[in-house]
Design a protein around this motif. Structure first.
Motif, PDB file in Angstrom:
ATOM      1  N   CYS A  69      -2.916  11.624   2.133  1.00 10.96           N
ATOM      2  CA  CYS A  69      -2.680  10.167   1.951  1.00 10.96           C
ATOM      3  C   CYS A  69      -1.935   9.426   2.825  1.00 10.96           C
ATOM      4  CB  CYS A  69      -2.401   9.917   0.216  1.00 10.96           C
ATOM      5  SG  CYS A  69      -0.112  10.465  -0.023  1.00 10.96           S
ATOM      6  N   PRO A  70      -1.357   7.631   2.912  1.00  6.29           N
ATOM      7  CA  PRO A  70      -0.414   6.703   4.054  1.00  6.29           C
ATOM      8  C   PRO A  70       0.179   7.555   3.253  1.00  6.29           C
ATOM      9  CG  PRO A  70      -2.995   6.081   3.094  1.00  6.29           C
ATOM     10  CD  PRO A  70      -2.957   7.168   1.874  1.00  6.29           C
ATOM     11  N   GLY A  71       1.137   7.351   4.790  1.00 10.30           N
ATOM     12  CA  GLY A  71       2.424   7.958   4.562  1.00 10.30           C
ATOM     13  C   GLY A  71       3.178   6.585   4.349  1.00 10.30           C
ATOM     14  N   ALA A  72       5.294   6.955   4.136  1.00 11.76           N
ATOM     15  CA  ALA A  72       5.261   5.809   4.078  1.00 11.76           C
ATOM     16  C   ALA A  72       5.476   4.706   5.219  1.00 11.76           C
ATOM     17  CB  ALA A  72       7.477   6.071   3.728  1.00 11.76           C
ATOM     18  N   VAL A  73       5.686   5.306   6.389  1.00 10.65           N
ATOM     19  CA  VAL A  73       5.921   4.363   7.754  1.00 10.65           C
ATOM     20  C   VAL A  73       4.592   3.299   8.100  1.00 10.65           C
ATOM     21  CG1 VAL A  73       5.815   4.558  10.141  1.00 10.65           C
ATOM     22  CG2 VAL A  73       7.037   6.183   8.634  1.00 10.65           C
ATOM     23  N   THR A  74       3.811   4.607   7.787  1.00 10.84           N
ATOM     24  CA  THR A  74       2.228   3.377   7.367  1.00 10.84           C
ATOM     25  C   THR A  74       2.079   2.208   6.436  1.00 10.84           C
ATOM     26  OG1 THR A  74       0.816   5.522   8.080  1.00 10.84           O
ATOM     27  CG2 THR A  74      -0.544   4.080   7.464  1.00 10.84           C
ATOM     28  N   LEU A  75       2.033   2.454   4.829  1.00  8.98           N
ATOM     29  CA  LEU A  75       2.864   1.856   4.333  1.00  8.98           C
ATOM     30  C   LEU A  75       3.055   0.238   4.453  1.00  8.98           C
ATOM     31  CD1 LEU A  75       2.124   3.206   0.891  1.00  8.98           C
ATOM     32  CD2 LEU A  75       0.055   2.366   2.201  1.00  8.98           C
ATOM     33  N   ASP A  76       4.776   0.591   5.162  1.00  8.88           N
ATOM     34  CA  ASP A  76       5.554   0.100   5.573  1.00  8.88           C
ATOM     35  C   ASP A  76       5.345  -1.147   6.672  1.00  8.88           C
ATOM     36  OD1 ASP A  76       7.609  -1.432   5.763  1.00  8.88           O
ATOM     37  OD2 ASP A  76       8.836  -0.279   7.477  1.00  8.88           O
ATOM     38  N   LEU A  77       4.313  -0.571   7.696  1.00 11.43           N
ATOM     39  CA  LEU A  77       3.661  -1.473   9.006  1.00 11.43           C
ATOM     40  C   LEU A  77       2.716  -2.266   8.417  1.00 11.43           C
ATOM     41  CD1 LEU A  77       4.178   1.157  11.627  1.00 11.43           C
ATOM     42  CD2 LEU A  77       5.799  -0.883  10.660  1.00 11.43           C
ATOM     43  N   GLN A  78       1.345  -1.393   7.164  1.00 13.14           N
ATOM     44  CA  GLN A  78       0.845  -2.355   7.296  1.00 13.14           C
ATOM     45  C   GLN A  78       0.773  -3.251   6.441  1.00 13.14           C
ATOM     46  OE1 GLN A  78      -1.913   0.242   4.001  1.00 13.14           O
ATOM     47  NE2 GLN A  78      -3.677   0.087   5.148  1.00 13.14           N
ATOM     48  N   GLN A  79       2.138  -2.796   5.258  1.00 15.37           N
ATOM     49  CA  GLN A  79       1.971  -4.165   4.461  1.00 15.37           C
ATOM     50  C   GLN A  79       2.824  -5.687   5.143  1.00 15.37           C
ATOM     51  OE1 GLN A  79       1.478  -4.020   1.277  1.00 15.37           O
ATOM     52  NE2 GLN A  79       2.028  -6.699   1.391  1.00 15.37           N
TER      53      GLN A  79
END
Ligand code: PMP
Length: 292
Positions: free
Chosen positions: A262-272
């Motif tokens: 599932c989407p990881g923490a770094v991806t989610l942070d940058l995506q947000q």
């Protein structure tokens, strides 16, 4: 402004036969405050002009004229949010390959276009596969341009993996290093280090540049280095960036789960942060927006 049904070209248009056109893909977003803004318009138009220089058919208009026309197309069509497609192409005239006197026609179209790799893809990640097609060698097609003919390579790769049941194709360069996806740049994250491919055989993506800037500003260690297929299999996280695809997590490569699937923490942070910026919620990046 030409009505949709009248926007036609002659069948002997040079670009239709030989791929001698170049284009851009730009997005205009509806902001949280009710206004609309085009994301990184100047950078997209600069690349549009660069594509013309690379292919040797420079745009017959000034930067300001193309910019104004882009904004006019959005305004006159009363679009709050849309995808914008400027295209320049070698037109009707000489039919041989060498056609220096044919006109360079320029058009700008705009339409509503949702998440290119799907809303579910943005949220939960997509399934990617490495294509059997190699990305253009730098001396075959010049990958820093968005030349129409270049995209046959992407169409082959995308069609191959879609027919095999995957969402998107990852392409390796002529030396076997990871290059990019059919219409997106690629990032890998391992131990919170954010890595993407350098400007060798890839399109210099504007979303890629945005994510690199955001990641650096957030204090992540960022590397622009070539990497190999096995690094995809070892990655904690993988995501794609592109104007159409925005920031799309990859949850599987070649049937292997990426990280926890599932989407990881770094991806989610940058995506947000990226989504906040395009909605005009992050003052720090307001210079990336051209308000309508
Ligand atoms: N690579 C390719 C081959 C593309 O077509 C695109 C889409 N323009 C990208 C990368 C991403 O570029 P950008 O972020 O500027 O849309």
């Amino acid at each position: 402004m030409v009505p949709w049904e009248d926007a036609k070209v002659h069948v002997l248009t040079h670009a239709l036969h030989y791929g001698t056109g170049y284009f851009e893909g730009i997005r205009c977003y509806a902001l949280a405050d009710g206004r609309s803004a085009v994301f990184r318009l100047d950078e997209h138009l600069r690349r549009f002009f660069d594509s013309g220089k690379i292919i040797g058919f420079p745009l017959p208009y000034s930067f300001e004229e193309v910019k104004q026309a882009t904004l006019d197309v959005i305004r006159i069509n009363r679009l709050k949010a849309c995808y914008i497609r400027p295209l320049a192409f070698v037109g009707l005239g000489e039919m041989g390959l060498y056609a220096p006197d044919n006109p360079i026609n320029v058009l700008i179209a705009a339409w509503s276009w949702g998440a290119y790799l799907g809303d579910d893809g943005i949220k939960n990640g997509i399934r990617a596969k490495i294509s059997s097609y190699t990305r253009h060698h730098v001396n075959v097609m010049m990958t820093k341009s968005k030349v129409s003919g270049n995209y046959v390579n992407s169409v082959l790769a995308k069609s191959e993996v879609k027919k095999a049941g995957y969402d998107e194709a990852i392409m390796l360069d002529a030396e076997g290093y990871v290059a990019e996806a059919s219409g997106e740049n690629i990032f890998v994250v391992r131990d919170r280090i954010v890595k993407t491919t350098p400007f060798t055989s890839i399109l210099p993506g504007i979303t890629r540049d945005s994510i690199l800037t955001i990641a650096r500003n957030k204090g992540y260690v960022v590397e622009e280095e070539r990497f190999t297929r096995d690094e995809l299999y070892m990655a904690d996280e993988i995501f794609f960036t592109g104007t159409a695809a925005e920031v799309t997590p990859v949850r599987e490569v070649d049937n292997r789960q990426v990280g926890r699937g599932c989407p990881g923490a770094v991806t989610l942070d940058l995506q947000q942060t990226f989504f906040d910026i395009i909605k005009g919620k992050d003052e720090k990046y307001s210079t990336w927006l051209t308000y309508l």
